[in-house]
Enzyme design. Structure first.
Site: not given
Lengths: 303, 303, 303, 303
Positions: B171, B63-64, B95, B246
């Site tokens: 990450k 998912l975004p 992420t 982001k």
């Protein structure tokens, strides 16, 4: 640095060898160190830069900063420029302002001699082991080739970077990037560790991913990740914060001279400037930025 | 990403396969793509997250952003949490904010199911070629081992980073360091070029010195240094400025959550934030910071 | 802060007065302090937020951070939201995340009550002297007017900043600018002094020129320039580095929420974050950034 | 600047008046402008700096940068230093590197003449209206007093900042702080507006709070907040980005010379450096940083 470089050069070349240092003790120490070989291979010593230039056709200088280079090469009656002739070849291995380096070399060349800039990387260890990298700014391939045999006695990687001053440019470009990536690795390792990651595991992940860099892989600033690096030895040895402050200062100067924008570079410079003035960090390796970030009031007896 | 990951998974596993997307078109497209194999290997499709959870014991989400994950997992009657039981195993590959990730997983675990975070790196290309890296935060080795067979169908490097949330931490740590080193390389290459160095030569020097990093060696931002990287293709393809904005935003959030200082990281975030809003850079690869630094008014027709 | 604000309010209003604090000692201390007037003007005390909401139509809260506000207003059976009705009016004077503030107020309003945000500036001194500034985010002029009489008992400057959350926005905007200009003044004064200027003279020049700001004129960070400011009292009292770290953290969060770029703001946040963790600076006034910049290894016994 | 300053001086002093500019057209333009008064009050013009020094005891220079000052004062046979004697008094109003300024003045003084630095603030408007501020670095009060009558004809605020070079120091300190606070105000106004605040109201709140500064109150960078400032006139007029880039560059140089840390100052310098190279911003007022921050791809036809 200069002392150790001269050691290697003296032992490996056949030609007569002349030394000079403003500090007479350094000269004596050098002669004393080599006293067993002096019979076969004498060491001459000069009393001024001009005397060196008069007696030697190839001159190698290693000086701490731009004003020293200007002084030894150009200023006053005793400076190098007053002793050179058309056979003179001057190699400056100091790390200095690239614009000053260019100007000095041009003045030498205007007088009919040849000059190049050849700053080094590799540190005291590299100087001692003759494994330095020389970054050479030379206006002709001939100049580069002429320097090569001498530099090869003191280093193992001799790179022609382009015209005059590009040796300096290459050196400060590399060191600015090193400063940025070291701070970046320190921030990253600290962030991960604060969030509960095991340091070695985090380093491994970075080193197999796109975050990988020399500072994460070869010189990790987090204590315990790698053996035998300054971070695992209380940040002792290595490349000091004040040296990094100096090199990044040269990068900022070069950026202003060339109207280049260096946002992270400018902050890296300020951080190393501040670190080199902060109690407990003045003489530490530049990877100690990790400890500084990680510093906390609960560790009152840290220093 | 999710579409391509699902492609690989569907082709490689034997178990029944259920898909869901809030966008019905994506579901139809997926079924259409695989229509030749549907006879032997059917694709079920659900109408809501809860239906997926009821019908599948292993659920993988992609998912975004954090609010989407909170919504799909926890909010409303149709969310995943209302369909799970003690056999459920939920793998989130989005992420997102590491603190949100931890909270969501904990709520799943509190209901008797198991959950892990497993964000990926490797981009669209890696998703397509099943060469992604999965960074897994799992509270037990059993959870990690349970996920491994599924993740191995979609990636080739599956790393257990530690407890819940550490997949996210790894990450964003990597990507923050990547952002910093990319900007650092861009500033450095630009500085050197402005001072007259040949770009490939400068890159070579950095790559054999302590400035070396993934961004200088594998993904150099200066056009022409490397073939087949975005900088040599008008900064097209690759990893966009807004994605980097982001990810660094998540790093800043994590730094604030953990009281960690990230000076260069914070500026990198602001620069990518600004770049992702600047005319001509919104859709470019994150190495386009080089072009931005190098931008000049004389090139009025540059875009 | 809350204690001193409540003191003023209790003494100035006629209506019955109910207090609550999670810390029972604070309640007892408040009652003890006012015991001489309790006969004419009783103080009720509640055992939970919900009890306050049930017994009082106007509720004023002063809490340390976003999670506390969410907890007291919304979470659990005892929270305020479970005790409100259509006559309830909730004023939150905490300085918190503007997005959380908006959400909380909206949930209150969705239940038929009214809510506003009204964070303060002016510090402990302003709370004591009832000279605080209240920055009010209220969705209607009626809400603002309804709050005004109460706030006027505790402050002298009550500003309607716009809709819900704008009180928080105004507060963090001001404090982010304050952080930036304080660091700017500290850097500037330090630079001038290092270059040989007399500090008072430099401050005077700035204060009659375009560099003038509150931090240079009213709260100069260089010791000795002004009497009675923290910099002239060993940086004691005032507004602590950790409070500034908190407020700038809210600004960074707000910038990310709104996709705004704040380059200097982001660094100011990191500097105050770091300063609030640095030995000797944790409890100092935020103008102590001057001392930090000016720090030098020669002052080994500074702390 | 120099032209307008000379206009005022010529009209107000009684002594003979000599002008020189490397650009002959400027000399002719000056004479043409004053042709109506030439009969009573002649204008002499020189052909070189040395001629000015020989004919005038008091010399005022206004030059664009450090190399120009070094050239006009010191380099070559025609420079000022070769025309001075013990009655000469040299006032340099250029804004240049404080270390260069000091060196030049010292060389003049070593030859038996007197010299001071007296850079100005107040812009073209102030030069025209004779309302400039002169920041004077003079090694003795006598030098300051000797300059005062001349400077008073061109400005209204003449400040003795200390010894040689302190005029330059004061000027760049002020302008560095101005750059930082302008960027700070721009970030703050943009953040508040993005979060829904009305710009004038936000400015008012800042201007009655601790965020207040010259850039928020007198020169607000948000269009429409104040009439008659560049931000309300498409950022035209005012003080250009490239001038601010130059002045902050001098501040960075001075910080490096004095080993001072200027973190926000260093970034401000880089931002103005970049802005002065960005399409559409090269000739804009330095408050246009607001527009740059606020820039967005949706406004493709903004310029």
């Amino acid at each position: 640095m200069g002392f150790k470089m001269a050691n290697n050069l003296y032992q490996k070349i056949d030609s007569p060898f002349i030394i000079y240092d403003i500090n007479q003790v350094a000269i004596e120490k050098f002669i004393f160190l080599h006293k067993s070989t002096l019979f076969q291979k004498p060491i001459l010593h000069a009393n001024s830069p001009i005397e060196v230039a008069r007696k030697a056709s190839t001159v190698i200088t290693m000086l701490p900063s731009s004003p020293h280079v200007e002084n030894v090469y150009l200023e006053g009656q005793d400076s190098l420029i007053n002793g050179i002739d058309e056979n003179s070849f001057l190699i400056d291995s100091s790390t200095i302002d690239q614009s000053v380096s260019k100007q000095v070399s041009k003045k030498i060349i205007d007088k009919g001699a040849r000059a190049i800039d050849a700053p080094v990387s590799g540190g005291i260890g590299g100087a001692e082991a003759a494994t330095l990298t020389f970054m050479v700014g030379a206006s002709t391939p001939e100049d580069f080739n002429r320097a090569n045999p001498y530099l090869s006695h003191m280093g193992k990687n001799i790179v022609h970077c382009g015209g005059l001053g590009t040796g300096q440019t290459a050196k400060i470009c590399n060191n600015m990037l090193l400063a940025i990536s070291m701070i970046g690795v320190a921030e990253t390792m600290n962030l991960g560790v604060q969030l509960g990651m095991e340091p070695k595991l985090l380093a491994n992940i970075l080193n197999t991913s796109s975050g990988k860099c020399w500072s994460s892989e070869i010189y990790n600033p987090c204590p315990g990740v790698l053996p035998n690096v300054p971070s695992s030895k209380n940040y002792e040895g290595g490349f000091g914060n004040s040296l990094m402050a100096k090199d990044t200062r040269l990068a900022v100067k070069a950026a202003n001279d060339s109207n280049s924008t260096i946002i992270l570079g400018a902050i890296a410079q300020q951080l190393y400037n501040q670190l080199s003035k902060t109690a407990g960090y003045e003489k530490k390796d530049f990877s100690s930025i990790y400890r500084w970030l990680n510093e906390s009031s609960s560790n009152d007896n840290k220093y």
